[in-house]
Write a protein that holds these residues in place. Structure first.
Motif, PDB file in Angstrom:
ATOM      1  N   GLN A 101       0.831  -1.197   0.000  1.00  0.00           N
ATOM      2  CA  GLN A 101       0.000   0.000   0.000  1.00  0.00           C
ATOM      3  C   GLN A 101       0.870   1.253   0.000  1.00  0.00           C
ATOM      4  N   ILE A 102       1.978   1.194   0.766  1.00  0.00           N
ATOM      5  CA  ILE A 102       2.907   2.327   0.763  1.00  0.00           C
ATOM      6  C   ILE A 102       3.462   2.555  -0.634  1.00  0.00           C
ATOM      7  N   SER A 103       3.777   1.452  -1.334  1.00  0.00           N
ATOM      8  CA  SER A 103       4.308   1.578  -2.697  1.00  0.00           C
ATOM      9  C   SER A 103       3.293   2.253  -3.611  1.00  0.00           C
ATOM     10  N   LEU A 104       2.030   1.859  -3.490  1.00  0.00           N
ATOM     11  CA  LEU A 104       0.987   2.488  -4.304  1.00  0.00           C
ATOM     12  C   LEU A 104       0.843   3.958  -3.948  1.00  0.00           C
ATOM     13  N   ASP A 105       0.904   4.261  -2.641  1.00  0.00           N
ATOM     14  CA  ASP A 105       0.796   5.663  -2.209  1.00  0.00           C
ATOM     15  C   ASP A 105       1.994   6.473  -2.692  1.00  0.00           C
ATOM     16  N   LEU A 106       3.164   5.826  -2.750  1.00  0.00           N
ATOM     17  CA  LEU A 106       4.349   6.541  -3.209  1.00  0.00           C
ATOM     18  C   LEU A 106       4.219   6.980  -4.661  1.00  0.00           C
ATOM     19  N   GLU A 107       3.623   6.127  -5.477  1.00  0.00           N
ATOM     20  CA  GLU A 107       3.441   6.500  -6.876  1.00  0.00           C
ATOM     21  C   GLU A 107       2.585   7.761  -6.985  1.00  0.00           C
ATOM     22  N   VAL A 108       1.539   7.833  -6.157  1.00  0.00           N
ATOM     23  CA  VAL A 108       0.696   9.034  -6.137  1.00  0.00           C
ATOM     24  C   VAL A 108       1.486  10.214  -5.587  1.00  0.00           C
ATOM     25  N   ALA A 109       2.289   9.958  -4.537  1.00  0.00           N
ATOM     26  CA  ALA A 109       3.074  11.035  -3.930  1.00  0.00           C
ATOM     27  C   ALA A 109       4.060  11.635  -4.920  1.00  0.00           C
ATOM     28  N   ILE A 110       4.674  10.776  -5.730  1.00  0.00           N
ATOM     29  CA  ILE A 110       5.613  11.282  -6.741  1.00  0.00           C
ATOM     30  C   ILE A 110       4.875  12.102  -7.785  1.00  0.00           C
ATOM     31  N   GLU A 111       3.717  11.597  -8.194  1.00  0.00           N
ATOM     32  CA  GLU A 111       2.935  12.311  -9.209  1.00  0.00           C
ATOM     33  C   GLU A 111       2.456  13.667  -8.696  1.00  0.00           C
ATOM     34  N   GLN A 112       2.060  13.716  -7.425  1.00  0.00           N
ATOM     35  CA  GLN A 112       1.520  14.950  -6.852  1.00  0.00           C
ATOM     36  C   GLN A 112       2.566  15.746  -6.072  1.00  0.00           C
ATOM     37  N   ASN A 113       3.791  15.240  -6.010  1.00  0.00           N
ATOM     38  CA  ASN A 113       4.885  15.895  -5.278  1.00  0.00           C
ATOM     39  C   ASN A 113       4.477  16.241  -3.841  1.00  0.00           C
ATOM     40  N   GLN A 114       4.197  15.173  -3.088  1.00  0.00           N
ATOM     41  CA  GLN A 114       3.803  15.346  -1.692  1.00  0.00           C
ATOM     42  C   GLN A 114       5.012  15.436  -0.756  1.00  0.00           C
ATOM     43  N   PHE A 115       6.201  15.556  -1.314  1.00  0.00           N
ATOM     44  CA  PHE A 115       7.419  15.578  -0.501  1.00  0.00           C
ATOM     45  C   PHE A 115       7.844  17.011  -0.185  1.00  0.00           C
ATOM     46  N   ALA A 116       8.533  17.137   0.927  1.00  0.00           N
ATOM     47  CA  ALA A 116       9.069  18.435   1.324  1.00  0.00           C
ATOM     48  C   ALA A 116      10.443  18.218   1.946  1.00  0.00           C
ATOM     49  N   ILE A 117      11.195  19.320   2.033  1.00  0.00           N
ATOM     50  CA  ILE A 117      12.532  19.274   2.612  1.00  0.00           C
ATOM     51  C   ILE A 117      12.516  19.983   3.964  1.00  0.00           C
ATOM     52  N   HIS A 118      13.062  19.289   4.965  1.00  0.00           N
ATOM     53  CA  HIS A 118      13.333  19.912   6.251  1.00  0.00           C
ATOM     54  C   HIS A 118      14.837  20.064   6.379  1.00  0.00           C
ATOM     55  N   LEU A 119      15.267  21.195   6.931  1.00  0.00           N
ATOM     56  CA  LEU A 119      16.690  21.512   7.011  1.00  0.00           C
ATOM     57  C   LEU A 119      17.153  21.450   8.462  1.00  0.00           C
ATOM     58  N   GLN A 120      18.265  20.749   8.688  1.00  0.00           N
ATOM     59  CA  GLN A 120      18.847  20.672  10.027  1.00  0.00           C
ATOM     60  C   GLN A 120      20.169  21.432  10.025  1.00  0.00           C
ATOM     61  N   PRO A 121      20.290  22.459  10.876  1.00  0.00           N
ATOM     62  CA  PRO A 121      21.507  23.271  10.906  1.00  0.00           C
ATOM     63  C   PRO A 121      22.730  22.468  11.325  1.00  0.00           C
ATOM     64  N   ILE A 122      23.885  22.865  10.784  1.00  0.00           N
ATOM     65  CA  ILE A 122      25.180  22.272  11.123  1.00  0.00           C
ATOM     66  C   ILE A 122      26.069  23.408  11.641  1.00  0.00           C
ATOM     67  N   LEU A 123      26.605  23.214  12.847  1.00  0.00           N
ATOM     68  CA  LEU A 123      27.365  24.259  13.528  1.00  0.00           C
ATOM     69  C   LEU A 123      28.855  24.065  13.325  1.00  0.00           C
ATOM     70  N   HIS A 124      29.533  25.155  12.924  1.00  0.00           N
ATOM     71  CA  HIS A 124      31.007  25.155  12.843  1.00  0.00           C
ATOM     72  C   HIS A 124      31.532  25.563  14.217  1.00  0.00           C
ATOM     73  N   LEU A 125      32.166  24.609  14.909  1.00  0.00           N
ATOM     74  CA  LEU A 125      32.588  24.865  16.285  1.00  0.00           C
ATOM     75  C   LEU A 125      33.662  25.949  16.375  1.00  0.00           C
ATOM     76  N   GLY A 126      34.592  25.965  15.430  1.00  0.00           N
ATOM     77  CA  GLY A 126      35.665  26.948  15.489  1.00  0.00           C
ATOM     78  C   GLY A 126      35.170  28.365  15.286  1.00  0.00           C
ATOM     79  N   MET A 127      34.177  28.529  14.407  1.00  0.00           N
ATOM     80  CA  MET A 127      33.655  29.857  14.084  1.00  0.00           C
ATOM     81  C   MET A 127      32.472  30.238  14.951  1.00  0.00           C
ATOM     82  N   GLY A 128      31.828  29.252  15.560  1.00  0.00           N
ATOM     83  CA  GLY A 128      30.622  29.550  16.330  1.00  0.00           C
ATOM     84  C   GLY A 128      29.495  30.029  15.429  1.00  0.00           C
ATOM     85  N   ARG A 129      29.409  29.490  14.235  1.00  0.00           N
ATOM     86  CA  ARG A 129      28.397  29.926  13.275  1.00  0.00           C
ATOM     87  C   ARG A 129      27.738  28.704  12.631  1.00  0.00           C
TER      88      ARG A 129
END
Length: 635
Positions: free
Chosen positions: A352-380
């Motif tokens: 069922q997930i496979s069938l739902d994935l085909e619909v998800a690809i067609e309808q672009n139900q995906f999104a991107i979440h971003l996780q920050p990465i910290l540079h310890l030396g720069m504190g940024r």
């Protein structure tokens, strides 16, 4: 030359080689024209009396038999031309008479006869009864003979060709076992249908483990030898009513028609595992085959609801065995798994997930979440990792762990990777437009898209159309992906990406694979220390020593290190002391959609020193790891 009632074939009559057909014959045959016709006929013609004794034969028959008329006149030809084992005894010859009402006079007869020189031939004969007077002694038999040896040879050859074609159409050329056509015919047989109805049909689906490695290391000839070996061993485990088929490159199917219960089927599976796993030698190479087995049985309680949307029967049992085979592979290979209701429910959910994935690809139900990465030396915050999320219409937000296994089986990973790549680059462009021009992004890449020769070009085009510099993007490759790929193909893909200016990082470093070997053999820009290693830092001295050594080694090689899964202050202190350049984890921030990470970055892009965790977000871990031992933070 034969008769209708006697069990022996008494053969043909002789002929008079002169033009006078009446010589030695008790009646006048006729005029010169009929004599000429008889003498020049291509078929052999004989005249016999009612007792089967030869009175006359034409020249064609003399040539056919190799016997002149003078040597066999008055004898039954069966004495001379029948095969030795079929020749009549003297008593049988004395008792023989042609019967006027015999069916012999209504059809052709084909017999194998022997010439005088010992060679044999196929003789097609027709018999006709003639009366030259009222007495029984005046009834005679005319036998017409034709040598059809060549026709029989051609017909036999055609039959053999037909049989060979029939066999080839239903058998595998390499191993000699059945193929899918044979399987279809077998499942439709009455024996198979009866076994299915009575609940005694068992199915074993078999797949060779690591077969590709045999082909890659020893060549296809070795792979063929291995397949023939498996077919031979399978044949030793089967009964006459069973069927062995090769259904794919390294896949075999065994159908057993007399399985009383699942235990008996699993005993058969164990026997197969033991037989096939025995070593054998090919050209001085010792080969130890490995195999995984999925089993199903019609008496095992499976219902039509477990099967795909086809009529429940042999094909449904094969489908169930195939699902059990997947479970055997996931269990570590080299074992046999029996299909069950629980297993069926699991794979129905995946389907069922496979069938739902085909619909998800067609309808672009995906999104991107971003996780920050910290540079310890720069504190940024200098970069973010792009993490894919699926906004399922009924199940909510799903992570790749929830759907990637189904996507891999459905061969949808490459399509999802492309959507993820484009969404991640769109997010990076948005962040640059919001004033975070120096921010970089890391993309997770699957093995399937890395194998695509067009991927570097697709990524390059996607960067150009958005005005993004290749240096602002990094590609994270799973260590298992590099191991699973052909070494040359993997190295070529990484080389092309780095030539574009894209950074390449080895993800999940330290998960038990040959990471150090990849650091020396593959050109990489960075590695990511796996969260399992980071989790143990505060209370495992060995983990601290290994982590310090890897960070130091990467510094010598000019590679960056990113520690993922950082959640506690103790972990942060240890990594800072070890001079780890980059960290990420819930202690820094959770993954966020683009509309949330923009305000978060405005608040936290520069971190006050000394850094204290959590930063701008509550830690995801409710149970903190133990604090670092005093005096042991300087790993």
């Amino acid at each position: 030359m034969t008769h209708g009632q006697h069990s022996h074939d008494y053969g043909i009559a002789g002929y008079t080689p002169s033009a006078s057909a009446a010589r030695g014959v008790p009646f006048a045959v006729g005029t010169a024209l009929p004599d000429m016709i008889l003498d020049h006929a291509r078929d052999g013609i004989a005249l016999l009396d009612i007792r089967g004794r030869l009175l006359w034969m034409n020249p064609a028959l003399e040539r056919m038999l190799g016997w002149p008329i003078d040597l066999i006149r008055g004898r039954n030809p069966a004495e001379l031309i029948n095969l030795p084992g079929d020749r009549p005894t003297p008593d049988e010859l004395a008792a023989f008479r042609y019967q006027p009402d015999s069916t012999l006079f209504q059809k052709f007869r084909v017999s194998r006869h022997v010439r005088r020189d010992g060679s044999w031939f196929w003789n097609q004969q027709s018999h006709a009864l003639i009366d030259i007077g009222p007495e029984k002694t005046q009834k005679m038999v005319v036998v017409t003979c034709r040598d059809i040896t060549e026709q029989v040879r051609v017909q036999t050859a055609l039959i053999q060709v037909k049989d060979d074609l029939e066999h080839a159409a239903h058998h595998d050329d390499l191993t000699g076992v059945g193929n899918r056509k044979k399987l279809t015919r077998y499942l439709a047989s009455s024996a198979a249908q009866e076994a299915l109805i009575t609940g005694r049909m068992g199915v074993l689906q078999l797949d060779l483990d690591q077969f590709k490695q045999v082909n890659d290391t020893l060549g296809h000839a070795a792979g063929d030898a291995l397949l023939r070996h498996v077919a031979k061993e399978l044949s030793g485990c089967t009964r006459s009513a069973d069927l062995i088929c090769r259904t794919g490159g390294d896949e075999f199917l065994l159908i057993c028609l007399d399985m009383p219960d699942p235990d008996a089927l699993m005993r058969r599976a164990d026997e197969i595992l033991q037989r096939i796993s025995r070593p054998f030698f090919w050209k001085d190479h010792k080969m130890v085959p490995g195999i995984s087995v999925g089993a199903s049985i019609s008496s095992g309680g499976a219902s039509p609801n477990d099967a795909p949307p086809v009529q429940f029967g042999g094909e449904a049992l094969i489908w169930q065995a195939d699902q059990a085979l997947y479970a055997a592979k996931e269990s570590g290979r080299g074992c046999a798994v029996l299909y069950s209701e629980e297993l069926g429910a699991r794979y129905r959910a995946e389907r069922q997930i496979s069938l739902d994935l085909e619909v998800a690809i067609e309808q672009n139900q995906f999104a991107i979440h971003l996780q920050p990465i910290l540079h310890l030396g720069m504190g940024r915050i200098t970069r973010c990792e792009a993490l894919l999320r699926w906004h399922h219409p009924t199940r909510g937000v799903l992570t790749p762990a929830d759907f990637m296994p189904a996507a891999q089986k459905a061969k949808l990973v490459s399509q999802i990777d492309r959507l993820s790549m484009n969404a991640a680059l769109d997010s990076l462009k948005t962040l640059h437009e919001e004033g975070f021009e120096d921010l970089h992004i890391s993309l997770n890449v699957s093995g399937s898209i890395l194998e695509d020769a067009d991927y570097p070009g697709l990524l390059d085009w996607a960067l150009q159309t958005r005005g993004l510099a290749p240096a602002s993007v990094g590609v994270e490759i799973q260590e298992t992906t590099i191991m699973a790929q052909d070494a040359l193909d993997g190295a070529a893909a990484i080389k092309r990406l780095r030539q574009m200016g894209v950074r390449v990082a080895l993800d999940n470093f330290g998960t038990g694979y040959a990471g150090l070997a990849h650091m020396s053999s593959t050109q990489l820009d960075a590695i990511k220390l796996d969260r399992k290693m980071i989790k143990r830092l505060a209370y495992d001295a060995r983990a601290r020593i290994i982590t310090r050594s890897v960070i130091h080694l990467c510094a010598l090689l000019g590679m960056q290190v990113i520690a993922e899964g950082v959640e506690t202050q103790a972990q942060l202190v240890i990594l800072s002391a070890a001079k780890c350049p980059l960290i990420q984890g819930y202690g820094i921030a959770r993954p966020m959609p683009i509309d949330q990470i923009t305000p978060w970055l405005r608040e936290n892009s520069v971190i006050e020193m000394p850094i204290r965790l959590p930063i701008g977000h509550e830690s995801a871990s409710s149970a903190q790891a133990p604090a670092a031992p005093r005096g042991d933070n300087s790993i």
